[in-house]
Design a protein around this motif. Structure first.
Motif, PDB file in Angstrom:
ATOM      1  N   THR A  85      11.216 -25.730 -19.727  1.00 38.58           N
ATOM      2  CA  THR A  85      10.112 -25.858 -18.812  1.00 38.58           C
ATOM      3  C   THR A  85       9.065 -25.110 -19.004  1.00 38.58           C
ATOM      4  OG1 THR A  85      11.181 -24.600 -17.122  1.00 38.58           O
ATOM      5  CG2 THR A  85      11.687 -26.891 -17.035  1.00 38.58           C
ATOM      6  N   ASP A  86       9.071 -24.238 -19.789  1.00 41.90           N
ATOM      7  CA  ASP A  86       7.995 -23.062 -20.063  1.00 41.90           C
ATOM      8  C   ASP A  86       7.285 -23.709 -21.278  1.00 41.90           C
ATOM      9  OD1 ASP A  86       6.294 -21.117 -20.693  1.00 41.90           O
ATOM     10  OD2 ASP A  86       8.117 -19.421 -20.034  1.00 41.90           O
ATOM     11  N   LYS A  87       6.187 -24.088 -21.169  1.00 41.10           N
ATOM     12  CA  LYS A  87       5.287 -24.606 -22.304  1.00 41.10           C
ATOM     13  C   LYS A  87       4.842 -23.515 -23.048  1.00 41.10           C
ATOM     14  CE  LYS A  87       1.111 -27.463 -23.118  1.00 41.10           C
ATOM     15  NZ  LYS A  87      -0.153 -27.952 -22.413  1.00 41.10           N
ATOM     16  N   SER A  91       5.547 -23.310 -27.223  1.00 39.06           N
ATOM     17  CA  SER A  91       4.545 -23.551 -28.194  1.00 39.06           C
ATOM     18  C   SER A  91       4.578 -22.188 -29.133  1.00 39.06           C
ATOM     19  CB  SER A  91       3.020 -23.272 -27.305  1.00 39.06           C
ATOM     20  OG  SER A  91       3.030 -24.427 -26.733  1.00 39.06           O
ATOM     21  N   ASN A  92       5.344 -20.926 -28.467  1.00 36.09           N
ATOM     22  CA  ASN A  92       5.428 -19.863 -29.505  1.00 36.09           C
ATOM     23  C   ASN A  92       6.527 -20.202 -30.514  1.00 36.09           C
ATOM     24  OD1 ASN A  92       3.434 -18.393 -28.037  1.00 36.09           O
ATOM     25  ND2 ASN A  92       4.832 -17.371 -26.500  1.00 36.09           N
ATOM     26  N   ILE A  93       7.559 -20.671 -30.014  1.00 41.71           N
ATOM     27  CA  ILE A  93       8.706 -21.214 -30.769  1.00 41.71           C
ATOM     28  C   ILE A  93       8.294 -22.091 -32.098  1.00 41.71           C
ATOM     29  CG2 ILE A  93      11.166 -22.179 -30.851  1.00 41.71           C
ATOM     30  CD1 ILE A  93      11.705 -20.953 -27.922  1.00 41.71           C
ATOM     31  N   TYR A  94       7.343 -23.152 -31.235  1.00 46.28           N
ATOM     32  CA  TYR A  94       6.908 -24.186 -32.373  1.00 46.28           C
ATOM     33  C   TYR A  94       5.969 -23.454 -33.510  1.00 46.28           C
ATOM     34  CZ  TYR A  94       3.976 -27.849 -34.083  1.00 46.28           C
ATOM     35  OH  TYR A  94       3.121 -28.370 -34.994  1.00 46.28           O
ATOM     36  N   ARG A  95       5.115 -22.561 -33.167  1.00 47.88           N
ATOM     37  CA  ARG A  95       4.616 -21.848 -34.199  1.00 47.88           C
ATOM     38  C   ARG A  95       5.443 -21.115 -35.175  1.00 47.88           C
ATOM     39  NH1 ARG A  95       0.620 -21.475 -30.063  1.00 47.88           N
ATOM     40  NH2 ARG A  95       1.725 -19.214 -29.224  1.00 47.88           N
ATOM     41  N   GLN A  96       6.490 -20.403 -34.637  1.00 49.39           N
ATOM     42  CA  GLN A  96       7.435 -19.687 -35.443  1.00 49.39           C
ATOM     43  C   GLN A  96       8.067 -20.686 -36.400  1.00 49.39           C
ATOM     44  OE1 GLN A  96      10.120 -17.510 -32.926  1.00 49.39           O
ATOM     45  NE2 GLN A  96       8.479 -16.663 -31.753  1.00 49.39           N
ATOM     46  N   LEU A 107       6.382 -31.068 -31.414  1.00 52.18           N
ATOM     47  CA  LEU A 107       6.259 -30.121 -30.129  1.00 52.18           C
ATOM     48  C   LEU A 107       6.030 -31.399 -29.115  1.00 52.18           C
ATOM     49  CD1 LEU A 107       6.683 -27.839 -27.673  1.00 52.18           C
ATOM     50  CD2 LEU A 107       4.237 -27.640 -28.533  1.00 52.18           C
ATOM     51  N   VAL A 108       7.202 -31.740 -28.399  1.00 55.88           N
ATOM     52  CA  VAL A 108       7.120 -32.934 -27.673  1.00 55.88           C
ATOM     53  C   VAL A 108       7.497 -32.701 -25.992  1.00 55.88           C
ATOM     54  CG1 VAL A 108       7.800 -34.505 -29.363  1.00 55.88           C
ATOM     55  CG2 VAL A 108       9.530 -33.608 -28.073  1.00 55.88           C
ATOM     56  N   GLN A 109       6.880 -33.400 -25.407  1.00 57.28           N
ATOM     57  CA  GLN A 109       7.185 -33.372 -23.637  1.00 57.28           C
ATOM     58  C   GLN A 109       7.828 -34.449 -23.354  1.00 57.28           C
ATOM     59  OE1 GLN A 109       3.985 -32.776 -21.376  1.00 57.28           O
ATOM     60  NE2 GLN A 109       5.056 -32.385 -19.458  1.00 57.28           N
ATOM     61  N   GLU A 110       9.157 -34.250 -22.728  1.00 55.75           N
ATOM     62  CA  GLU A 110      10.015 -35.631 -22.237  1.00 55.75           C
ATOM     63  C   GLU A 110      10.556 -35.088 -20.887  1.00 55.75           C
ATOM     64  OE1 GLU A 110      11.199 -37.697 -26.448  1.00 55.75           O
ATOM     65  OE2 GLU A 110      12.734 -36.240 -25.496  1.00 55.75           O
ATOM     66  N   GLN A 111      10.449 -36.024 -20.009  1.00 58.88           N
ATOM     67  CA  GLN A 111      10.887 -35.624 -18.558  1.00 58.88           C
ATOM     68  C   GLN A 111      10.959 -34.262 -18.072  1.00 58.88           C
ATOM     69  OE1 GLN A 111      15.063 -37.010 -19.508  1.00 58.88           O
ATOM     70  NE2 GLN A 111      14.597 -39.127 -19.432  1.00 58.88           N
ATOM     71  N   PHE A 114       9.709 -29.308 -22.604  1.00 58.96           N
ATOM     72  CA  PHE A 114       9.009 -29.113 -23.801  1.00 58.96           C
ATOM     73  C   PHE A 114      10.188 -28.807 -25.089  1.00 58.96           C
ATOM     74  CE2 PHE A 114       6.049 -28.312 -20.317  1.00 58.96           C
ATOM     75  CZ  PHE A 114       4.973 -28.904 -20.660  1.00 58.96           C
ATOM     76  N   LYS A 115       9.995 -29.836 -25.824  1.00 59.72           N
ATOM     77  CA  LYS A 115      11.120 -29.597 -26.894  1.00 59.72           C
ATOM     78  C   LYS A 115      10.490 -29.324 -28.106  1.00 59.72           C
ATOM     79  CE  LYS A 115      13.910 -32.968 -24.269  1.00 59.72           C
ATOM     80  NZ  LYS A 115      14.329 -34.128 -24.493  1.00 59.72           N
ATOM     81  N   VAL A 116      11.130 -28.235 -28.817  1.00 61.04           N
ATOM     82  CA  VAL A 116      10.717 -28.344 -30.322  1.00 61.04           C
ATOM     83  C   VAL A 116      11.729 -28.907 -31.242  1.00 61.04           C
ATOM     84  CG1 VAL A 116      10.140 -26.540 -32.160  1.00 61.04           C
ATOM     85  CG2 VAL A 116       9.505 -26.074 -29.868  1.00 61.04           C
ATOM     86  N   GLN A 117      11.111 -29.930 -32.188  1.00 61.04           N
ATOM     87  CA  GLN A 117      12.318 -30.536 -33.058  1.00 61.04           C
ATOM     88  C   GLN A 117      11.950 -30.533 -34.057  1.00 61.04           C
ATOM     89  OE1 GLN A 117      12.062 -34.463 -30.736  1.00 61.04           O
ATOM     90  NE2 GLN A 117      13.908 -33.995 -29.367  1.00 61.04           N
ATOM     91  N   VAL A 118      12.875 -30.696 -35.043  1.00 64.19           N
ATOM     92  CA  VAL A 118      12.665 -30.736 -36.658  1.00 64.19           C
ATOM     93  C   VAL A 118      13.096 -31.995 -37.405  1.00 64.19           C
ATOM     94  CG1 VAL A 118      12.198 -29.379 -38.731  1.00 64.19           C
ATOM     95  CG2 VAL A 118      12.260 -28.299 -36.571  1.00 64.19           C
TER      96      VAL A 118
END
Length: 240
Positions: A85-87, A91-96, A107-111, A114-118
């Motif tokens: 839930t921490d945007k 975002s930090n993990i997405y950049r990494q 980086l998607v938002q669902e329900q 905030f999810k980082v997916q590859v």
């Protein structure tokens, strides 16, 4: 939403957008329709079309948007690095993860999460190699999750300006010319991509595609990896 024409018993032709039981917004009647109406008597029109409703499907705004994308949406799998839930944390993990230069990081938002997916995988097992890569890169809590994935539509091979680089997919490099030629023929026939064999020293490299846009090349790369060439990679070349 439907576009429809309705000829009522009162002889009024209405064109509009709406549903069967909703309000109808009037719009301009096409000239051909007007000419047809003017060439027939009121009684003849009522007799022929008094209770007729003709419905014509018109693509919705969402359908037109999806059609404009270089990919289609399907149910599949991605490697999910985090769901929080921490945007800011996401975002930090997405950049990494982006720094690893893996294909298709999202980086998607669902329900509310905030999810980082590859990745984009139609089969769960195809994602395991990527899961291992992320594990050894330090993302040990990543997992394979069901997701709506992007599948490349038929790639458009665009002409390349003579003074710029272009992107191609190196499918393989082999010492066997016959194996390279066999692979090139398979890709031409199955995927309808331009393929050439580049001889460098005693290696024969099979290069597929001629993409002026990296995004299109990466979409096709992902598709080839999932369908028989998992070790393919993207390369940049200067035109001949």
């Amino acid at each position: 939403m439907k576009m429809f024409w309705v000829l009522t018993l009162a002889g009024i032709l209405v064109a509009g957008m709406g549903s069967r039981d909703g309000a109808v917004a009037q719009t301009r009647v096409p000239q051909k329709v007007m000419k047809y109406l003017e060439s027939h008597s009121f009684q003849d029109l009522v007799r022929r079309y008094g209770n007729t409703t003709i419905e014509l499907s018109v693509p919705s705004r969402e359908a037109r948007y999806l059609d404009s994308l270089p990919y289609r949406l399907e149910a599949g799998f991605r490697v999910q690095v985090v769901a929080t839930t921490d945007k800011q944390n996401a975002s930090n993990i997405y950049r990494q993860v982006k720094q690893l230069q893996l294909d298709s990081t999202y980086l998607v938002q669902e329900q509310g999460l905030f999810k980082v997916q590859v990745g984009n995988f139609t089969v769960r097992d195809s994602a395991r190699k990527l899961l291992d890569q992320l594990y050894y890169a330090g993302f040990k809590d990543a997992w394979i999750a069901p997701a709506t994935i992007h599948i490349a539509k038929k790639a458009k091979v665009l002409p390349t300006p003579s003074d710029s680089i272009y992107f191609a997919i190196q499918v393989m490099a082999t010492h066997s010319r016959s194996k390279a030629e066999e692979t090139a023929q398979t890709i031409r026939k199955k995927w309808n991509l331009p393929v050439r064999i580049l001889a460098e020293g005693n290696l024969f490299k099979v290069l597929a595609g001629n993409f002026s846009e990296e995004s299109m090349a990466r979409q096709q790369l992902q598709y080839l990896r999932e369908h028989g060439w998992p070790d393919a990679w993207l390369t940049q070349l200067l035109p001949n």
